[in-house]
Write an enzyme that holds these catalytic residues in place. Sequence first.
Site, PDB file in Angstrom:
ATOM      1  N   HIS A 176     -27.147  -1.812 -15.189  1.00  0.00           N
ATOM      2  CA  HIS A 176     -27.330  -1.470 -13.780  1.00  0.00           C
ATOM      3  C   HIS A 176     -28.599  -0.654 -13.577  1.00  0.00           C
ATOM      4  O   HIS A 176     -29.424  -0.954 -12.726  1.00  0.00           O
ATOM      5  CB  HIS A 176     -26.116  -0.693 -13.252  1.00  0.00           C
ATOM      6  CG  HIS A 176     -26.218  -0.396 -11.800  1.00  0.00           C
ATOM      7  ND1 HIS A 176     -26.870   0.711 -11.312  1.00  0.00           N
ATOM      8  CD2 HIS A 176     -25.784  -1.082 -10.719  1.00  0.00           C
ATOM      9  CE1 HIS A 176     -26.821   0.690  -9.985  1.00  0.00           C
ATOM     10  NE2 HIS A 176     -26.167  -0.381  -9.601  1.00  0.00           N
ATOM     11  N   TYR A 183     -17.765  -9.482 -12.703  1.00  0.00           N
ATOM     12  CA  TYR A 183     -18.677 -10.152 -11.782  1.00  0.00           C
ATOM     13  C   TYR A 183     -18.782  -9.352 -10.491  1.00  0.00           C
ATOM     14  O   TYR A 183     -17.884  -9.367  -9.670  1.00  0.00           O
ATOM     15  CB  TYR A 183     -18.165 -11.556 -11.456  1.00  0.00           C
ATOM     16  CG  TYR A 183     -18.374 -12.548 -12.555  1.00  0.00           C
ATOM     17  CD1 TYR A 183     -19.625 -13.102 -12.769  1.00  0.00           C
ATOM     18  CD2 TYR A 183     -17.328 -12.937 -13.370  1.00  0.00           C
ATOM     19  CE1 TYR A 183     -19.828 -14.021 -13.779  1.00  0.00           C
ATOM     20  CE2 TYR A 183     -17.521 -13.864 -14.382  1.00  0.00           C
ATOM     21  CZ  TYR A 183     -18.770 -14.399 -14.578  1.00  0.00           C
ATOM     22  OH  TYR A 183     -18.972 -15.311 -15.576  1.00  0.00           O
ATOM     23  N   GLY A 184     -19.891  -8.665 -10.315  1.00  0.00           N
ATOM     24  CA  GLY A 184     -20.194  -7.989  -9.064  1.00  0.00           C
ATOM     25  C   GLY A 184     -21.435  -8.627  -8.465  1.00  0.00           C
ATOM     26  O   GLY A 184     -21.924  -9.655  -8.950  1.00  0.00           O
ATOM     27  N   LEU A 185     -21.969  -8.017  -7.423  1.00  0.00           N
ATOM     28  CA  LEU A 185     -23.131  -8.585  -6.730  1.00  0.00           C
ATOM     29  C   LEU A 185     -24.364  -8.708  -7.625  1.00  0.00           C
ATOM     30  O   LEU A 185     -25.125  -9.662  -7.499  1.00  0.00           O
ATOM     31  CB  LEU A 185     -23.461  -7.765  -5.491  1.00  0.00           C
ATOM     32  CG  LEU A 185     -22.449  -7.857  -4.351  1.00  0.00           C
ATOM     33  CD1 LEU A 185     -22.859  -6.952  -3.194  1.00  0.00           C
ATOM     34  CD2 LEU A 185     -22.289  -9.288  -3.884  1.00  0.00           C
ATOM     35  N   HIS A 186     -24.560  -7.748  -8.519  1.00  0.00           N
ATOM     36  CA  HIS A 186     -25.731  -7.842  -9.408  1.00  0.00           C
ATOM     37  C   HIS A 186     -25.654  -9.093 -10.282  1.00  0.00           C
ATOM     38  O   HIS A 186     -26.672  -9.733 -10.548  1.00  0.00           O
ATOM     39  CB  HIS A 186     -25.845  -6.615 -10.310  1.00  0.00           C
ATOM     40  CG  HIS A 186     -26.375  -5.401  -9.630  1.00  0.00           C
ATOM     41  ND1 HIS A 186     -27.493  -5.406  -8.836  1.00  0.00           N
ATOM     42  CD2 HIS A 186     -25.933  -4.114  -9.632  1.00  0.00           C
ATOM     43  CE1 HIS A 186     -27.725  -4.192  -8.379  1.00  0.00           C
ATOM     44  NE2 HIS A 186     -26.785  -3.391  -8.845  1.00  0.00           N
TER      45      HIS A 186
END
Length: 132
Positions: free
Chosen positions: A10, A71-74
């Site tokens: 991140h 799984y996120g937005l990035h």
Amino acid sequence: MRRGLVIVGHGSQLNHYREVMELHRKRIEESGAFDEVKIAFAARKRRPMPDEAIREMNCDIIYVVPLFISYGLHVTEDLPDLLGFPRGRGIKEGEFEGKKVVICEPIGEDYFVTYAILNSVFRIGRDGKGEE
């Protein structure tokens, strides 16, 4: 065929975050599994970005591993958008600036993450901290 790995985290303003990423990079590099290993950051203000890391590499195929728990937005949007790949979940393969690139799944569901969680607890007794 030269193989490369980009570990994507991140990103943080804290130096320790980069140090931990570098620790994993160095361990993998020393294993000899890849010809080049780099770290990159998904947060827009952190450098290098994944596309920058890939551009710097002299490899035919580059695996991009999101060092994320899920799984996120990035992972589903930002990373694919940056490399011109379709959005969404799953392994993505394509070409970026003449190099074959494979975006791997985030590491969160891997059994070794489960063991790392358990090890975090078991390590307390071994280090002489915590339980008395």
